[in-house]
Write an enzyme that holds these catalytic residues in place. Structure first.
Site, PDB file in Angstrom:
ATOM      1  CG  ASP A 117      -2.888  -3.251  12.724  1.00 28.80           C
ATOM      2  OD1 ASP A 117      -2.941  -4.411  13.017  1.00 28.80           O
ATOM      3  OD2 ASP A 117      -1.859  -2.758  12.735  1.00 28.80           O
ATOM      4  CG  PHE A 118      -6.678  -7.778  11.437  1.00 31.49           C
ATOM      5  CD1 PHE A 118      -5.468  -8.282  11.631  1.00 31.49           C
ATOM      6  CD2 PHE A 118      -7.237  -7.892  10.377  1.00 31.49           C
ATOM      7  CE1 PHE A 118      -4.610  -8.852  10.299  1.00 31.49           C
ATOM      8  CE2 PHE A 118      -6.744  -8.297   9.315  1.00 31.49           C
ATOM      9  CZ  PHE A 118      -5.349  -8.712   9.355  1.00 31.49           C
ATOM     10  CG  HIS A 178      -2.209 -16.575   1.944  1.00 33.98           C
ATOM     11  ND1 HIS A 178      -2.405 -16.798   0.625  1.00 33.98           N
ATOM     12  CD2 HIS A 178      -2.558 -15.088   2.116  1.00 33.98           C
ATOM     13  CE1 HIS A 178      -2.956 -15.531  -0.003  1.00 33.98           C
ATOM     14  NE2 HIS A 178      -2.917 -14.599   0.902  1.00 33.98           N
ATOM     15  CG  ASP A 179      -1.332 -12.391   3.295  1.00 30.76           C
ATOM     16  OD1 ASP A 179      -0.756 -12.505   2.224  1.00 30.76           O
ATOM     17  OD2 ASP A 179      -2.282 -11.444   3.502  1.00 30.76           O
ATOM     18  CE1 TYR A 183      -3.293  -2.766  -0.071  1.00 31.53           C
ATOM     19  CE2 TYR A 183      -3.624  -2.476   2.716  1.00 31.53           C
ATOM     20  CZ  TYR A 183      -3.749  -3.352   1.413  1.00 31.53           C
ATOM     21  OH  TYR A 183      -4.507  -4.190   1.653  1.00 31.53           O
ATOM     22  CD1 TRP A 227     -12.264 -11.263  -2.682  1.00 26.88           C
ATOM     23  CD2 TRP A 227     -12.475 -13.324  -2.865  1.00 26.88           C
ATOM     24  NE1 TRP A 227     -11.386 -11.670  -1.779  1.00 26.88           N
ATOM     25  CE2 TRP A 227     -11.426 -13.039  -2.079  1.00 26.88           C
ATOM     26  CE3 TRP A 227     -12.818 -14.791  -3.041  1.00 26.88           C
ATOM     27  CZ2 TRP A 227     -10.606 -14.128  -1.458  1.00 26.88           C
ATOM     28  CZ3 TRP A 227     -11.963 -15.673  -2.627  1.00 26.88           C
ATOM     29  CH2 TRP A 227     -11.096 -15.455  -1.749  1.00 26.88           C
TER      30      TRP A 227
END
Length: 346
Positions: A237-238, A256-257, A148, A165
């Site tokens: 921000d989780f 997967h990140d 980003y 998607w």
């Protein structure tokens, strides 16, 4: 299975080594607007006409069109006046910008970002880390800060994810009956395409997209209209902020990140926020248990090495992560498409 003598090894090696050339032909035709022009024209066009409309050399365009015919992205009809080119069904559906199932934005993201990182695959294997610093001069310690790095890059990435998607979202959301979950939180939901598929498939549901403030800003401006009242946003921000309470959490291409420790940390937070009886839906491309395939997932895992901190995993590995996060009654559904589904319950 045939003997090794039946295999044409030189031909296989040539095909594998030319894979880069194949994809760049498709990317270039997309970027130049070949498929869009042919769709808009409503009739077959000559290479000279296409070159003139798109501002390219005639010799270069002719060779590009011939290669697209070989890839079955274009069809050609030879007339007395010369060769005339038209789109095939696959290019009309997936490679034109105006198609609802267009993969144009994902093609451009691969061409302009992913492929640049993959030029340093050797270094990624040697070092075991992503290559953003070497590719773009940006710290590799924050993969999404690199992805980003500008609002333009963020918008391109989000548009690419939305396109995925548009063709895969319904498969993963219908893998299990999720109709009992009416309050859904899509962690890292970005441009909202999966949320849109969710409220379409389950009309009684509402979806909160949880993402970084700058992602939410772009999503509201470019991807999700205020009229889509079943979709809302929550900025955060989780890893560092609280996660809102919900009945179902969707983590699509999130785990997967990250490495196992980060995954466990996130799943523990999700479990704590999840309502009793709720669940978490993981949407990922699953490796076979012996990691022998599928080839697409193996290649995705290489891309995780080049671009992120994570990797692709087997169903058993994801199930173990869910169990360590507190979830149980874990079910796995392979869709037969690009992405699969794993559901854990609280």
């Amino acid at each position: 299975m045939g003997s090794t003598e039946d295999l044409d090894y030189p031909q296989i090696i040539v095909q594998y080594s030319s894979g880069f050339l194949v994809s760049k032909v498709m990317f270039t035709a997309c970027e130049l607007g070949v498929f869009d022009l042919l769709l808009a024209s409503g009739e077959p066009l000559s290479s000279d006409s296409i070159a003139a409309c798109l501002g390219t050399s005639t010799t270069g365009m002719e060779r590009l069109l011939e290669a697209c015919v070989g890839l079955k992205l274009l069809a050609v009809e030879v007339t007395q006046e010369g060769a005339l080119y038209r789109n095939t069904e696959i290019s009309n559906i997936y490679l034109t910008k105006s198609s609802p199932k267009s993969q144009y934005h994902m093609m451009m993201y691969y061409s302009n970002t992913v492929y640049l990182c993959w030029q340093h695959l050797t270094e990624a294997v040697r070092e075991g880390r992503n290559q953003y610093e070497r590719t773009f001069g940006i710290s590799s310690k924050d993969p999404f800060g690199a992805m980003y790095r500008s609002e333009e890059e963020m918008s391109k990435f989000m548009a690419g994810q939305n396109s995925v998607w548009s063709i895969c979202g319904r498969d993963v959301l219908a893998a299990f009956d999720l109709s009992s979950f009416t309050q859904v939180c899509d962690l890292g939901g970005g441009g909202g395409a999966l949320a849109r598929e969710c409220v379409s498939l389950y009309p009684k549901s509402t979806v909160t997209i949880y993402d970084l403030p700058k992602v939410v800003k772009v999503a509201k401006e470019h991807f999700v209209s205020p009229e889509e009242c079943q979709i809302s946003f929550h900025e955060g921000d989780f890893f560092n902020d609280s996660i809102p309470e919900a009945e179902l959490y969707i983590l699509s291409k999130i785990l997967h990140d990250w490495d196992d420790d980060k995954c466990k940390q996130l799943l523990a937070k999700v479990y704590k926020a999840c309502k009793p009886g709720g669940g978490v839906l993981l949407v990922e491309s699953l490796l076979n248990e012996d990691k022998s395939g599928p080839l697409e997932t193996q290649l995705y895992s290489m891309n995780m090495l080049v671009q992120t901190e994570g990797k692709e995993r087997t169903a058993a590995e994801y199930s173990k992560l869910l169990e360590e996060g507190g979830f149980g009654v874990i079910r796995v559904k392979r869709t037969g498409k690009l992405y699969d589904a794993v559901l854990g319950r609280k």
